[in-house]
Structures are given as C-alpha cells and as structure tokens.
Design a protein around this motif. Structure first.
Motif: not given
Ligand code: IPE
Ligand code: IPE
Ligand code: MG
Length: 239
Positions: A198-218
């Motif tokens: 399904q991700s054959s043409y998806a854009e990929l994004y790898f933020p450094e933030v750990l999941w429990p710190d992922f916020t609305e702003e992220e």
C-alpha cells in the motif's frame, strides 16, 4: 481546517519508541505504552482538525509476539482498557474504528472489545481510524495469495484475471485508499513489515520524537512537510 492545499487523505503511523521513552525515565517499558495512548488521542484530534480522512496506526505486529510474555499480556490489557475508555469520545468526534490484521490469535476478551468498538463507532463519518493488530505485510500478502489461489481453484477466477486490482481487493486494506504519508517516530528508518504494498508511492517521514512525546503540533508538522513534497508517481514534475 488547515490552510494547506495538499492534505494527505490517509496518514499511516508506525508508533515507535514507547520502550525507550520509559527507559529514559527509569520506568518499566509498559509505562511508555500507557503514555502512548495520549499520543493516539492527540493524533485523532489533529487528524480531524487537518481534514485527514483515514489514519492507520501500527499497534501490534506479528513479530511483536516475540516480546516477553509479560509485555505482550500488558499490551493486550491496554488494548482492552483503551477501547472501553475511548469509545464514547471517539463516537462524539465522529470516528469510525476499523481493524486490519489477524485478530484470531488475540485473547477472547480483547476480540470482544475490538468487535464492540467497531460496531459502536460504525456510523462515524469524520475519520476512519484503522488499527493494525497482529498485522504484517508479508502475512497479509501471503493470505491474499491464498485467497486468490482458492478462487482460481474453484474456477471463479482465471490466473490471467489476477491483476493489481484483484490483489488490492484481497488485502485487509481493500476498503481504504493507500496511505499518502507514512510516519515512523523515534528516528528509526525502516518499515518493519508495515503496509509494503500500500505504501508503494507514499511519502515517508521519520521524526526523531519518541511516540509518547508525539503531540498535535508534531502531527501538524508532518502534514506541513507532506504539503511541501512533490509527488511524481514516475512522471515528471508538473510545470
Ligand atoms: C512501539 O514502541 C510500540 C509497540 C511496538 C507495541 P516500542 O515498544 O517498540 O518501543 P521501543 O522501540 O522499544 O523504544
Ligand atoms: C514496529 O515497531 C511495530 C509497531 C509499531 C507495532 P517495532 O519496534 O516492533 O519494530 P522493530 O523491531 O524496531 O523493527
Ligand atoms: Mg520499537
């Protein structure tokens, strides 16, 4: 609603880094998983606010059974508890919860909770929240091959009729559009058996933030990064 023009219709997230988040605080890994539920709430809110229609969350992979039994059973309990606690708010927000993966290996209480939340949120029309549970791409593709082979053997379908459309229709994700954006938190740059077809043409994004710190702003930041990408699908740049 966001001002941006290119809003991803479907965002898929590999929620990673719960264990490291807890270890940094000298706590049990499980503490990170509990905290991760807050990030799921933030993601749902931000997705709706941005006009994203589908969010897929990788919550448990087929390989995650290899973790210590106490972590696995703690995760199972957390799934049950979160599903019970979150249902009213998800209904209020117009979220429909759906699932991909093989639930049959889950304890029966977990299966019942999952069935219940699917039924009780079925009329949600703002956002479809797809939970990938006991999911992996290879098992999904293998299952699809088996389903198609069975139809061919039954004479319903000739091998020549097996095309990309039939393949896609045999996947768990058949009812949903492909992800436009795949996010993996915690700085790891791999897909770990997630939505490979399904991700054959998806854009990929790898933020450094750990999941429990992922916020609305992220989440907003990820949507903004996506809006700046140029998706060409093998063609050349639009003038
Ligand atoms: C992701 O966080 C959650 C699940 C796989 C269920 P991890 O538990 O993988 O956290 P790290 O990668 O060990 O930090
Ligand atoms: C991927 O994370 C699975 C989920 C987020 C559910 P993992 O932490 O299990 O992946 P690896 O082992 O680092 O590749
Ligand atoms: Mg991990």
């Amino acid at each position: 609603m966001s001002e941006l023009k290119n809003i991803p219709r479907h965002v898929a997230i590999i929620m990673d880094g719960n264990g490291r988040w807890a270890e940094l605080r000298h706590k049990e890994r499980f503490y990170g998983h509990i905290q991760g539920v807050e990030s799921v709430r933030a993601t749902v809110k931000a997705a709706i606010r941005n006009g994203v229609r589908y969010v897929t969350l990788y919550a448990f992979s087929t390989e995650n059974w290899e973790r210590p039994e106490e972590e696995v059973s703690a995760l199972m309990e957390l799934f049950c508890r979160s599903v019970e606690n979150e249902t009213p708010e998800l209904q209020r927000q117009g979220v429909r919860v759906a699932m991909i993966g093989d639930r049959s290996r889950f304890p029966s209480e977990v299966r019942q909770s999952l069935d219940r939340i699917e039924q009780e949120t079925a009329s949600g029309d703002k956002l479809t929240l797809i939970l990938a549970l006991n999911y992996s791409s290879r098992s999904e593709l293998t299952r699809a091959a088996r389903l198609l082979a069975a139809r061919a053997a039954a004479g319903e379908l000739s091998p020549q009729q097996i095309d990309e459309k039939e393949m896609a229709a045999a996947l768990y994700t058949a009812p949903y559009p492909d992800p436009d954006l795949v996010i993996r938190t915690s700085g790891e740059m791999r897909l770990s058996n997630f939505l490979l077809w399904q991700s054959s043409y998806a854009e990929l994004y790898f933020p450094e933030v750990l999941w429990p710190d992922f916020t609305e702003e992220e989440f907003d930041r990820a949507v903004k990064v996506y809006a700046g990408r140029d998706r060409r699908f093998g063609r050349i740049k639009k003038k």
